[in-house]
Design a protein around this motif. Structure first.
Motif, PDB file in Angstrom:
ATOM      1  N   GLU A 297      52.513 -14.943  29.849  1.00 46.66           N
ATOM      2  CA  GLU A 297      53.466 -13.852  29.361  1.00 46.66           C
ATOM      3  C   GLU A 297      54.967 -14.058  29.417  1.00 46.66           C
ATOM      4  O   GLU A 297      55.667 -13.818  28.318  1.00 46.66           O
ATOM      5  N   LEU A 298      55.343 -14.675  30.402  1.00 45.33           N
ATOM      6  CA  LEU A 298      56.794 -14.943  30.705  1.00 45.33           C
ATOM      7  C   LEU A 298      56.831 -16.303  31.666  1.00 45.33           C
ATOM      8  O   LEU A 298      57.314 -15.958  32.447  1.00 45.33           O
TER       9      LEU A 298
ATOM     10  N   ALA B 230      57.362 -17.856  26.293  1.00 37.04           N
ATOM     11  CA  ALA B 230      57.031 -16.794  26.585  1.00 37.04           C
ATOM     12  C   ALA B 230      56.148 -15.977  25.257  1.00 37.04           C
ATOM     13  O   ALA B 230      56.550 -16.366  24.168  1.00 37.04           O
ATOM     14  N   ARG B 231      55.170 -15.533  25.695  1.00 41.13           N
ATOM     15  CA  ARG B 231      54.315 -14.750  24.695  1.00 41.13           C
ATOM     16  C   ARG B 231      55.195 -13.012  24.671  1.00 41.13           C
ATOM     17  O   ARG B 231      55.053 -12.591  23.629  1.00 41.13           O
ATOM     18  N   TYR B 232      55.867 -12.756  25.695  1.00 39.12           N
ATOM     19  CA  TYR B 232      56.416 -11.536  25.637  1.00 39.12           C
ATOM     20  C   TYR B 232      57.316 -11.212  24.645  1.00 39.12           C
ATOM     21  O   TYR B 232      58.081 -12.062  24.297  1.00 39.12           O
ATOM     22  N   GLY B 233      57.247 -10.066  23.969  1.00 37.50           N
ATOM     23  CA  GLY B 233      58.235  -9.940  22.955  1.00 37.50           C
ATOM     24  C   GLY B 233      57.845 -10.499  21.580  1.00 37.50           C
ATOM     25  O   GLY B 233      58.872 -10.116  20.499  1.00 37.50           O
TER      26      GLY B 233
ATOM     27  N   LEU C 108      56.004 -12.151  35.135  1.00 36.72           N
ATOM     28  CA  LEU C 108      55.324 -10.790  35.216  1.00 36.72           C
ATOM     29  C   LEU C 108      53.957 -10.772  36.205  1.00 36.72           C
ATOM     30  O   LEU C 108      53.585  -9.611  36.514  1.00 36.72           O
TER      31      LEU C 108
END
Length: 294
Positions: free
Chosen positions: A17-18, A261-264, A35
């Motif tokens: 995720e991050l 990151a996959r976040y965002g 996270l």
């Protein structure tokens, strides 16, 4: 000079995720997934099989090795700074972000050549000016060095420990701070080393190479920049992920490791949240240790 992403290879497949805080230490590459509170190591980047070293129930921003204490780390985690043992136990040194007016967490961090640990913080909701930079001295004392930041990120030091680069990601600013290696105090007011414009991405994790040049991951731009220590931009390297988060140069192999990151990311691909490797013509140095006496 701008390079394409064609030479980038996937070391560890997407899914983090991050991922952040990539460092080379003791013959291995270590990084975190902030996270999910996880710490990983990778002994051979040609064999994509990272080993999970720890999993916390709080965010884990970054770690640095503890000198003369194998398998122990100093960690920027949750709301403070702690020692992290091999069994995942945390021994808190301080939790300064418990005393802030808005809910906040620790973010990126690194040890300097003098053996101190520096780590930034940010508000969970990105409140402007709510972030700080902290220094953890060898006796375990945690000192707030700077405040008024928004997302304090990527502390990176020159080899002699007299210069620290610090990113305020949300502001698009890279600061250059003069440091007294003997005391850890900052000399004078931090100066703006680089200011990114809209559309250029936001500075995230950073590292300094053997030639004293600064490498910066640009969140939102799918790119890495290399700056001369006098300020000029030397190179822009495109990578196949929109959110690169940290950069780490192999001390021997002329390779740049990049966490992402996959976040965002609205439409993540297999490289979003991956660890990447890119051939580069310079080397880095192994991560410094926190030389705590606790």
């Amino acid at each position: 000079m701008t390079s394409t992403a064609g030479l980038a290879t996937v070391v560890v497949g997407g899914g983090y995720e991050l991922a952040e805080g990539g460092r080379w230490t003791d013959g291995r590459y270590v990084y975190v997934d902030i996270l999910s509170g996880r710490l990983f190591e990778l002994h051979d980047d040609t064999e994509p099989a990272p080993r999970q070293l720890a999993r916390l129930d709080i965010p884990l921003g970054a770690v640095a090795p503890v000198g003369d204490r194998p398998d122990m780390w100093i960690a920027a985690a949750g709301t403070g700074i702690a020692l992290l043992t091999a069994d995942g136990t945390l021994e808190w040194l301080d939790r300064p972000e418990d005393r802030t007016p808005v809910p906040s967490r620790m973010n990126d961090g690194v040890a300097d050549p003098a053996g101190r640990f520096w780590a930034g913080s940010m508000a969970h909701d990105g409140t402007p000016g709510a972030g700080s930079l902290y220094r953890t001295d060898p006796d375990g004392t945690v000192v707030r060095v700077l405040d008024g930041l928004t997302i304090a990120n990527g502390p990176a030091f020159t080899a002699d420990g007299t210069t620290m680069y610090l990113a305020d990601t949300a502001a698009g600013t890279i600061l250059r701070c003069r440091v007294d290696p003997a005391s850890g105090d900052l000399s004078g007011v931090p100066e703006t080393f680089a200011q990114l414009r809209d559309g250029e991405g936001s500075p995230d994790g950073m590292t300094v190479d053997e030639e004293g040049c600064l490498w910066v991951a640009l969140w939102g731009a799918g790119a890495i920049r290399r700056y001369h220590p006098d300020g000029p931009l030397l190179r822009t390297l495109a990578v196949p992920a929109p959110h690169p988060t940290s950069v780490c140069l192999h001390p021997d192999g002329n390779r740049l490791f990049v966490t992402t990151a996959r976040y965002g990311v609205k439409r993540p691909t297999t490289t979003s949240g991956a660890v990447l490797s890119v051939p580069v013509p310079v080397r880095g140095t192994a991560a410094c240790s926190w030389r705590g006496r606790r």
